[in-house]
Design a protein around this motif. Sequence first.
Motif, PDB file in Angstrom:
ATOM      1  N   GLY A  63      14.000  29.409   1.534  1.00 29.29           N
ATOM      2  CA  GLY A  63      13.473  30.402   2.556  1.00 29.29           C
ATOM      3  C   GLY A  63      13.671  31.908   3.307  1.00 29.29           C
ATOM      4  O   GLY A  63      12.963  32.420   4.175  1.00 29.29           O
ATOM      5  N   TYR A  64      14.336  32.152   2.631  1.00 35.30           N
ATOM      6  CA  TYR A  64      15.143  33.726   2.650  1.00 35.30           C
ATOM      7  C   TYR A  64      15.927  34.208   1.602  1.00 35.30           C
ATOM      8  O   TYR A  64      16.519  33.589   1.119  1.00 35.30           O
ATOM      9  CB  TYR A  64      15.541  33.516   4.315  1.00 35.30           C
ATOM     10  CG  TYR A  64      16.755  33.033   4.536  1.00 35.30           C
ATOM     11  CD1 TYR A  64      18.252  34.139   4.552  1.00 35.30           C
ATOM     12  CD2 TYR A  64      17.278  31.555   4.542  1.00 35.30           C
ATOM     13  CE1 TYR A  64      19.315  33.256   4.886  1.00 35.30           C
ATOM     14  CE2 TYR A  64      18.247  31.022   4.563  1.00 35.30           C
ATOM     15  CZ  TYR A  64      19.643  31.840   4.470  1.00 35.30           C
ATOM     16  OH  TYR A  64      21.394  31.309   4.907  1.00 35.30           O
ATOM     17  N   PRO A  65      16.060  35.838   1.188  1.00 38.07           N
ATOM     18  CA  PRO A  65      16.842  36.178   0.593  1.00 38.07           C
ATOM     19  C   PRO A  65      18.712  35.437   1.179  1.00 38.07           C
ATOM     20  O   PRO A  65      18.723  35.735   2.215  1.00 38.07           O
ATOM     21  CB  PRO A  65      16.665  37.626   0.533  1.00 38.07           C
ATOM     22  CG  PRO A  65      15.315  37.515   1.774  1.00 38.07           C
ATOM     23  CD  PRO A  65      15.435  36.256   2.480  1.00 38.07           C
ATOM     24  N   GLY A  66      19.199  35.358   0.338  1.00 38.25           N
ATOM     25  CA  GLY A  66      20.766  34.911   0.243  1.00 38.25           C
ATOM     26  C   GLY A  66      20.887  33.602   0.547  1.00 38.25           C
ATOM     27  O   GLY A  66      21.821  33.251   0.838  1.00 38.25           O
ATOM     28  N   ALA A  67      19.292  32.791   0.404  1.00 37.14           N
ATOM     29  CA  ALA A  67      19.415  30.978   0.961  1.00 37.14           C
ATOM     30  C   ALA A  67      20.802  30.292   0.151  1.00 37.14           C
ATOM     31  O   ALA A  67      20.726  30.445  -1.207  1.00 37.14           O
ATOM     32  CB  ALA A  67      18.620  30.808   1.043  1.00 37.14           C
ATOM     33  N   GLU A  68      21.681  29.390   0.963  1.00 38.34           N
ATOM     34  CA  GLU A  68      22.475  28.378   0.107  1.00 38.34           C
ATOM     35  C   GLU A  68      22.392  27.405  -0.725  1.00 38.34           C
ATOM     36  O   GLU A  68      22.127  26.980  -1.662  1.00 38.34           O
ATOM     37  CB  GLU A  68      23.886  28.473   1.081  1.00 38.34           C
ATOM     38  CG  GLU A  68      25.416  27.306   0.673  1.00 38.34           C
ATOM     39  CD  GLU A  68      26.193  27.972   1.405  1.00 38.34           C
ATOM     40  OE1 GLU A  68      26.408  26.832   1.796  1.00 38.34           O
ATOM     41  OE2 GLU A  68      26.556  28.586   1.921  1.00 38.34           O
ATOM     42  N   MET A  69      21.163  26.717   0.393  1.00 37.87           N
ATOM     43  CA  MET A  69      20.280  25.472  -0.176  1.00 37.87           C
ATOM     44  C   MET A  69      19.272  26.146  -0.338  1.00 37.87           C
ATOM     45  O   MET A  69      18.763  26.492   0.528  1.00 37.87           O
ATOM     46  CB  MET A  69      20.657  24.419   1.015  1.00 37.87           C
ATOM     47  CG  MET A  69      22.118  23.676   1.369  1.00 37.87           C
ATOM     48  SD  MET A  69      22.973  23.488  -0.012  1.00 37.87           S
ATOM     49  CE  MET A  69      21.590  21.465   0.338  1.00 37.87           C
ATOM     50  N   SER A  70      19.364  26.077  -1.419  1.00 37.05           N
ATOM     51  CA  SER A  70      17.560  25.938  -2.114  1.00 37.05           C
ATOM     52  C   SER A  70      16.894  24.719  -2.646  1.00 37.05           C
ATOM     53  O   SER A  70      18.051  24.575  -3.637  1.00 37.05           O
ATOM     54  CB  SER A  70      17.652  27.479  -3.198  1.00 37.05           C
ATOM     55  OG  SER A  70      18.331  28.891  -1.858  1.00 37.05           O
ATOM     56  N   ARG A  71      15.771  24.572  -3.040  1.00 39.52           N
ATOM     57  CA  ARG A  71      14.810  24.706  -4.076  1.00 39.52           C
ATOM     58  C   ARG A  71      14.631  25.291  -5.382  1.00 39.52           C
ATOM     59  O   ARG A  71      14.397  26.221  -4.729  1.00 39.52           O
ATOM     60  CB  ARG A  71      13.865  23.621  -3.465  1.00 39.52           C
ATOM     61  CG  ARG A  71      13.688  23.128  -2.150  1.00 39.52           C
ATOM     62  CD  ARG A  71      11.969  22.217  -1.182  1.00 39.52           C
ATOM     63  NE  ARG A  71      12.265  21.210  -2.059  1.00 39.52           N
ATOM     64  CZ  ARG A  71      10.803  20.428  -2.002  1.00 39.52           C
ATOM     65  NH1 ARG A  71       9.832  20.538  -1.264  1.00 39.52           N
ATOM     66  NH2 ARG A  71      11.161  19.297  -2.802  1.00 39.52           N
ATOM     67  N   SER A  72      14.881  24.153  -6.111  1.00 39.14           N
ATOM     68  CA  SER A  72      14.354  24.348  -8.231  1.00 39.14           C
ATOM     69  C   SER A  72      13.672  23.607  -8.552  1.00 39.14           C
ATOM     70  O   SER A  72      13.245  23.084  -8.140  1.00 39.14           O
ATOM     71  CB  SER A  72      15.801  24.455  -8.216  1.00 39.14           C
ATOM     72  OG  SER A  72      17.116  24.838  -8.018  1.00 39.14           O
ATOM     73  N   LEU A  73      12.563  24.924  -8.862  1.00 35.04           N
ATOM     74  CA  LEU A  73      11.899  24.790  -9.403  1.00 35.04           C
ATOM     75  C   LEU A  73      11.951  25.130 -11.372  1.00 35.04           C
ATOM     76  O   LEU A  73      12.282  26.378 -11.816  1.00 35.04           O
ATOM     77  CB  LEU A  73      10.443  25.762  -9.045  1.00 35.04           C
ATOM     78  CG  LEU A  73       8.712  25.901  -9.619  1.00 35.04           C
ATOM     79  CD1 LEU A  73       8.606  24.225  -9.250  1.00 35.04           C
ATOM     80  CD2 LEU A  73       8.017  26.442  -9.859  1.00 35.04           C
ATOM     81  N   ILE A  74      11.650  23.976 -11.872  1.00 36.45           N
ATOM     82  CA  ILE A  74      11.743  23.966 -13.381  1.00 36.45           C
ATOM     83  C   ILE A  74      10.584  23.970 -14.280  1.00 36.45           C
ATOM     84  O   ILE A  74       8.852  23.133 -13.615  1.00 36.45           O
ATOM     85  CB  ILE A  74      12.282  23.335 -13.767  1.00 36.45           C
ATOM     86  CG1 ILE A  74      14.108  22.750 -12.980  1.00 36.45           C
ATOM     87  CG2 ILE A  74      13.084  23.023 -15.288  1.00 36.45           C
ATOM     88  CD1 ILE A  74      14.754  21.218 -12.765  1.00 36.45           C
TER      89      ILE A  74
END
Length: 263
Positions: A63-74
């Motif tokens: 959602g923003y640069p440097g986010a800790e929790m992120s969704r990953s797209l494979i």
Amino acid sequence: MDNIMQHFRPEEAPFVEEAAGWIQEVRDQYRSILTNFLNPKEQFILTTLVNRLDEIKVQSYGGYPGAEMSRSLIFPDYFVPKLQDFNVTLLEIQYPTKFAVIHHRNVLGTLANMGVERNTFGDIISNGEDWQFFVKSEMSDFFLSEVGKIGNIKVRLVEKTLDEVIKPENDWESGSTTVASVRVDAVVAEGFHISRNHAKELIEERKVTLNWKPHQRPDFELVANDLLSVRGYGRIRLDSIEGKTKKSKIRVLLSVIRSKKKK
């Protein structure tokens, strides 16, 4: 699978197996797969597995640069992801700022007690007054309708565009230092400039989590990308292990966020 697991800890096996399943599905069906929110350790494991292949890629976005929790797209290597492909929605908490104070633990506690998994929402951020958090777009209506209070404070959630994200107050401070070992107690002591004995007490008193899970072993050895959270002190991320000094100390790169108040 056994060959893969030699690079990871035994307790990471369930996630490694799940991630390997995602990757195989992308290869078999030649289509993209979007994960829930992953913590940095999970993102690291997934990226390590994907990087073994040429025809599959992975990107993460929270959602923003440097986010800790992120969704990953494979995705297959021909695909070019766009931000909207990650299905991340930003929600802002509106509340009477002149009469009430909200803390991170209040927001996390409220969301965690809603009967949803931790991986359905991402980072919770604040600039000292305003509070926002990220959710799976598929779940945004649920959060908007179900969250009316944070602790005892009446609130209203409002959906914002991702370019309306606030600048988080907490920033990581990174630097190189040396430790006698990469044991949890040694790294906690160095990161927060406290005694080794006090660090050990904090760990044994259940005030430390390792990679988002409670941890009580002071002698447990860390590896790169491990993240420690110490109640009342802040967080430490072991970014890399750089080798040994001439005096046999271990040189490490640490990133630290210190709490404003120690408890």
